[in-house]
Design a protein around this motif. Structure first.
Motif, PDB file in Angstrom:
ATOM      1  N   TYR A  32       0.802  -1.223  -0.065  1.00 50.38           N
ATOM      2  CA  TYR A  32       0.015   0.065   0.201  1.00 50.38           C
ATOM      3  C   TYR A  32       0.902   1.178   0.058  1.00 50.38           C
ATOM      4  O   TYR A  32       1.679   1.397   0.735  1.00 50.38           O
ATOM      5  N   ASP A  33       0.602   2.224  -1.001  1.00 48.85           N
ATOM      6  CA  ASP A  33       0.803   3.772  -0.778  1.00 48.85           C
ATOM      7  C   ASP A  33       0.191   3.971   0.527  1.00 48.85           C
ATOM      8  O   ASP A  33      -1.002   3.642   0.767  1.00 48.85           O
ATOM      9  N   MET A  34       0.938   4.918   1.353  1.00 50.13           N
ATOM     10  CA  MET A  34       0.500   5.523   2.603  1.00 50.13           C
ATOM     11  C   MET A  34       0.382   7.009   2.410  1.00 50.13           C
ATOM     12  O   MET A  34       1.282   7.538   1.850  1.00 50.13           O
ATOM     13  N   SER A  53       4.800   2.465  -1.723  1.00 51.18           N
ATOM     14  CA  SER A  53       4.761   1.235  -0.962  1.00 51.18           C
ATOM     15  C   SER A  53       5.915   0.950  -0.436  1.00 51.18           C
ATOM     16  O   SER A  53       6.254   0.227   0.654  1.00 51.18           O
ATOM     17  N   THR A  54       7.052   1.346  -1.324  1.00 51.34           N
ATOM     18  CA  THR A  54       8.261   0.723  -0.847  1.00 51.34           C
ATOM     19  C   THR A  54       9.064   1.765  -0.211  1.00 51.34           C
ATOM     20  O   THR A  54      10.352   1.633   0.192  1.00 51.34           O
ATOM     21  N   SER A  71       7.768   8.791   6.790  1.00 54.91           N
ATOM     22  CA  SER A  71       8.432   7.606   6.482  1.00 54.91           C
ATOM     23  C   SER A  71       7.709   6.399   6.949  1.00 54.91           C
ATOM     24  O   SER A  71       6.614   6.742   7.328  1.00 54.91           O
ATOM     25  N   ARG A  72       8.262   5.411   6.452  1.00 65.24           N
ATOM     26  CA  ARG A  72       7.616   4.079   6.831  1.00 65.24           C
ATOM     27  C   ARG A  72       8.592   3.105   7.212  1.00 65.24           C
ATOM     28  O   ARG A  72       9.766   3.087   6.760  1.00 65.24           O
ATOM     29  N   TYR A  99      -3.703   3.105   0.571  1.00 67.51           N
ATOM     30  CA  TYR A  99      -4.425   3.192  -0.671  1.00 67.51           C
ATOM     31  C   TYR A  99      -3.611   2.132  -1.691  1.00 67.51           C
ATOM     32  O   TYR A  99      -2.464   2.184  -1.740  1.00 67.51           O
ATOM     33  N   ARG A 100      -4.550   1.573  -2.318  1.00 63.26           N
ATOM     34  CA  ARG A 100      -3.820   0.716  -3.388  1.00 63.26           C
ATOM     35  C   ARG A 100      -4.968   0.571  -4.435  1.00 63.26           C
ATOM     36  O   ARG A 100      -6.063   0.214  -4.040  1.00 63.26           O
ATOM     37  N   VAL A 101      -4.569   0.450  -5.686  1.00 66.45           N
ATOM     38  CA  VAL A 101      -5.451   0.176  -6.829  1.00 66.45           C
ATOM     39  C   VAL A 101      -4.868  -1.119  -7.390  1.00 66.45           C
ATOM     40  O   VAL A 101      -3.714  -1.113  -8.035  1.00 66.45           O
TER      41      VAL A 101
END
Length: 119
Positions: A32-34, A53-54, A71-72, A99-101
Motif C-alpha cells: 500500500y501507498d500510505m 509502498s516501498t 517515512s515508513r 491506498y492501493r489500486v
C-alpha cells in the motif's frame, strides 16, 4: 478486518515538533501507498504527505514542504509523520490513509488524531 491506528497528536506551541505514528493491521502493508491527510474545522480534508509502498518516493503539500517528513517501516506496518516548525495553521485532525489500486480500489482510513498548535 483492516485497522489503522494513529497516535502522537497533542497540543504544542508554535515552532514545536510532533511525530505522528500510524500502525496498520489486517492488510499487506507493504503493498500500500500510505498518506497523511488533515482536516481543520470548516475546511475540506487535504492531502499533507504521501509515500509509495516501498518508501522510494514521497510527496508533500506545498504548505508543509521543508517542515514535515513522511517515512515508513514495513517491518513494523507503520508510517510516520515528523512535523517540525509547527504553525497555528497546522491545527487539524490528522488521518492516516492506506491506498492501493489492483483491479479494485482499496482505500482505508484511521480514526484521526488531533494536533493543536497554540501558545
Amino acid at each position: 478486518q483492516v485497522q489503522l491506528v494513529e497516535s502522537g497528536g497533542g497540543l504544542v506551541q508554535p515552532g514545536g515538533s510532533l511525530r505522528l505514528s500510524c500502525v496498520a493491521s489486517g492488510l499487506d502493508f507493504s503493498w500500500y501507498d500510505m498518506r497523511w491527510y488533515r482536516q481543520a474545522p470548516g475546511r475540506e480534508r487535504e492531502l499533507v504527505a504521501a509515500i509509495t509502498s516501498t518508501g522510494g518516493s514521497t510527496n508533500y503539500a506545498d504548505s508543509v514542504k521543508g517542515r514535515f517528513t513522511i517515512s515508513r517501516d514495513n517491518a513494523k506496518n507503520a508510517v510516520y509523520l515528523q512535523m517540525n516548525s509547527l504553525k497555528p495553521e497546522d491545527t487539524a485532525v490528522y488521518y492516516c490513509n492506506a491506498y492501493r489500486v489492483y483491479f479494485y480500489k482499496y482505500d482505508y482510513w484511521g480514526q484521526g488524531t488531533q494536533v493543536t498548535v497554540s501558545s
